[in-house]
Scaffold this motif. Structure first.
Motif, PDB file in Angstrom:
ATOM      1  N   UNK A 203      39.080  21.362  38.821  1.00  0.00           N
ATOM      2  CA  UNK A 203      40.095  22.405  39.025  1.00  0.00           C
ATOM      3  C   UNK A 203      39.586  23.615  39.395  1.00  0.00           C
ATOM      4  N   UNK A 204      38.854  23.871  40.453  1.00  0.00           N
ATOM      5  CA  UNK A 204      37.984  24.739  40.907  1.00  0.00           C
ATOM      6  C   UNK A 204      38.835  26.072  41.007  1.00  0.00           C
ATOM      7  N   UNK A 205      40.203  25.973  41.481  1.00  0.00           N
ATOM      8  CA  UNK A 205      40.836  27.328  41.597  1.00  0.00           C
ATOM      9  C   UNK A 205      41.137  27.894  40.364  1.00  0.00           C
ATOM     10  N   UNK A 206      40.905  27.390  39.167  1.00  0.00           N
ATOM     11  CA  UNK A 206      41.131  28.276  37.914  1.00  0.00           C
ATOM     12  C   UNK A 206      39.684  29.101  37.597  1.00  0.00           C
ATOM     13  N   UNK A 207      38.724  28.747  38.197  1.00  0.00           N
ATOM     14  CA  UNK A 207      37.381  29.472  37.868  1.00  0.00           C
ATOM     15  C   UNK A 207      37.780  31.070  38.203  1.00  0.00           C
ATOM     16  N   UNK A 208      38.171  31.531  39.087  1.00  0.00           N
ATOM     17  CA  UNK A 208      38.187  33.057  39.472  1.00  0.00           C
ATOM     18  C   UNK A 208      39.404  33.653  38.288  1.00  0.00           C
ATOM     19  N   UNK A 209      40.404  33.145  37.973  1.00  0.00           N
ATOM     20  CA  UNK A 209      41.326  33.423  36.924  1.00  0.00           C
ATOM     21  C   UNK A 209      40.399  33.604  35.685  1.00  0.00           C
ATOM     22  N   UNK A 210      39.663  32.450  35.386  1.00  0.00           N
ATOM     23  CA  UNK A 210      38.750  32.786  33.932  1.00  0.00           C
ATOM     24  C   UNK A 210      37.817  33.874  33.934  1.00  0.00           C
ATOM     25  N   UNK A 211      37.224  34.010  35.137  1.00  0.00           N
ATOM     26  CA  UNK A 211      35.894  35.136  35.178  1.00  0.00           C
ATOM     27  C   UNK A 211      36.851  36.706  35.487  1.00  0.00           C
ATOM     28  N   UNK A 212      37.936  36.788  36.189  1.00  0.00           N
ATOM     29  CA  UNK A 212      38.590  37.763  36.201  1.00  0.00           C
ATOM     30  C   UNK A 212      39.087  38.083  34.773  1.00  0.00           C
ATOM     31  N   UNK A 213      39.870  37.240  34.099  1.00  0.00           N
ATOM     32  CA  UNK A 213      40.316  37.564  32.572  1.00  0.00           C
ATOM     33  C   UNK A 213      39.248  38.157  31.935  1.00  0.00           C
ATOM     34  N   UNK A 214      37.885  37.441  31.729  1.00  0.00           N
ATOM     35  CA  UNK A 214      36.767  37.810  30.819  1.00  0.00           C
ATOM     36  C   UNK A 214      36.237  38.926  31.458  1.00  0.00           C
ATOM     37  N   UNK A 215      36.061  39.314  32.827  1.00  0.00           N
ATOM     38  CA  UNK A 215      35.617  40.630  33.387  1.00  0.00           C
ATOM     39  C   UNK A 215      36.517  41.769  32.890  1.00  0.00           C
ATOM     40  N   UNK A 216      37.621  41.604  33.175  1.00  0.00           N
ATOM     41  CA  UNK A 216      38.463  42.568  32.637  1.00  0.00           C
ATOM     42  C   UNK A 216      38.300  42.998  31.223  1.00  0.00           C
ATOM     43  N   UNK A 217      38.377  42.188  30.362  1.00  0.00           N
ATOM     44  CA  UNK A 217      38.026  42.372  28.888  1.00  0.00           C
ATOM     45  C   UNK A 217      36.874  43.034  28.624  1.00  0.00           C
ATOM     46  N   UNK A 218      35.832  42.650  29.384  1.00  0.00           N
ATOM     47  CA  UNK A 218      34.355  43.144  29.376  1.00  0.00           C
ATOM     48  C   UNK A 218      34.333  44.513  29.733  1.00  0.00           C
TER      49      UNK A 218
END
Length: 195
Positions: free
Chosen positions: A69-84
């Motif tokens: 499910x490669x399309x989910x990877x940008x959402x994962x990094x976007x969410x974690x990056x926003x929190x950081x």
């Protein structure tokens, strides 16, 4: 006497029916092969959900890649990056307000003393800013950790769901039914199983 005849008749009927059942069951061997036509035969790894969770725990997004499910990877990094990002920004502002307050207590100039190009903040404003930035920093850390755990759970859950039969033969479709008695439309849902 009538009662005795009735008992003998029932006894003989039972004896005869048991004899027939036993004779048929002992003489015929029937082999029945049952094939399930609903569930397709796929080979799944039973440990797939735990592998996906482990990979996501090691490197965020790796479990989603394991599930293809490669399309989910940008959402994962976007969410974690926003929190950081918000954690870092709030921590930086907290340190600025804290340093300025400490310098002001020692009688030294700080960046919020109002001299030159500096803006003027009172001591109470610096204390309030420290409390607010600290609270926002801690909340950002909590949200980032929650998002990290959520992406692990998502990878594991998705690996579980890959093993289930979800195709177009199983569907829920909303429908609008016309009531002919009152001439009103009724909203409903239909659950369809197609074999």
């Amino acid at each position: 006497m009538n009662r005795l005849k009735k008992h003998i008749f029932i006894f003989s009927l039972l004896f005869f029916s048991i004899g027939l059942c036993n004779s048929y069951s002992q003489t015929k061997n029937v082999n029945i092969k049952v094939q399930d036509s609903i569930v397709p035969k796929y080979d799944f790894d039973v440990l797939s959900p735990s592998k996906a969770a482990f990979y996501s725990a090691i490197l965020p997004g790796l479990g989603q890649a394991y599930n293809k499910k490669y399309w989910k990877i940008p959402f994962v990094y976007g969410a974690l990056g926003t929190g950081i990002y918000f954690y870092s920004a709030n921590n930086k502002n907290y340190d600025r307000a804290r340093t300025a307050y400490k310098l002001r207590l020692n009688g030294k100039p700080d960046e919020f003393d109002g001299l030159g190009d500096h803006i003027l903040l009172s001591d109470d404003a610096l204390v309030t800013a420290q409390k607010g930035y600290k609270k926002d920093r801690d909340l950002s850390l909590l949200v980032t950790v929650a998002l990290y755990v959520l992406q692990i759970l998502e990878a594991s859950t998705n690996a579980h769901l890959i093993q289930h039969n979800v195709d177009n033969n199983l569907s829920i479709e909303p429908t609008i039914i016309q009531d002919f008695n009152s001439n009103n439309a009724i909203v409903g849902a239909s659950l369809s199983f197609k074999f």
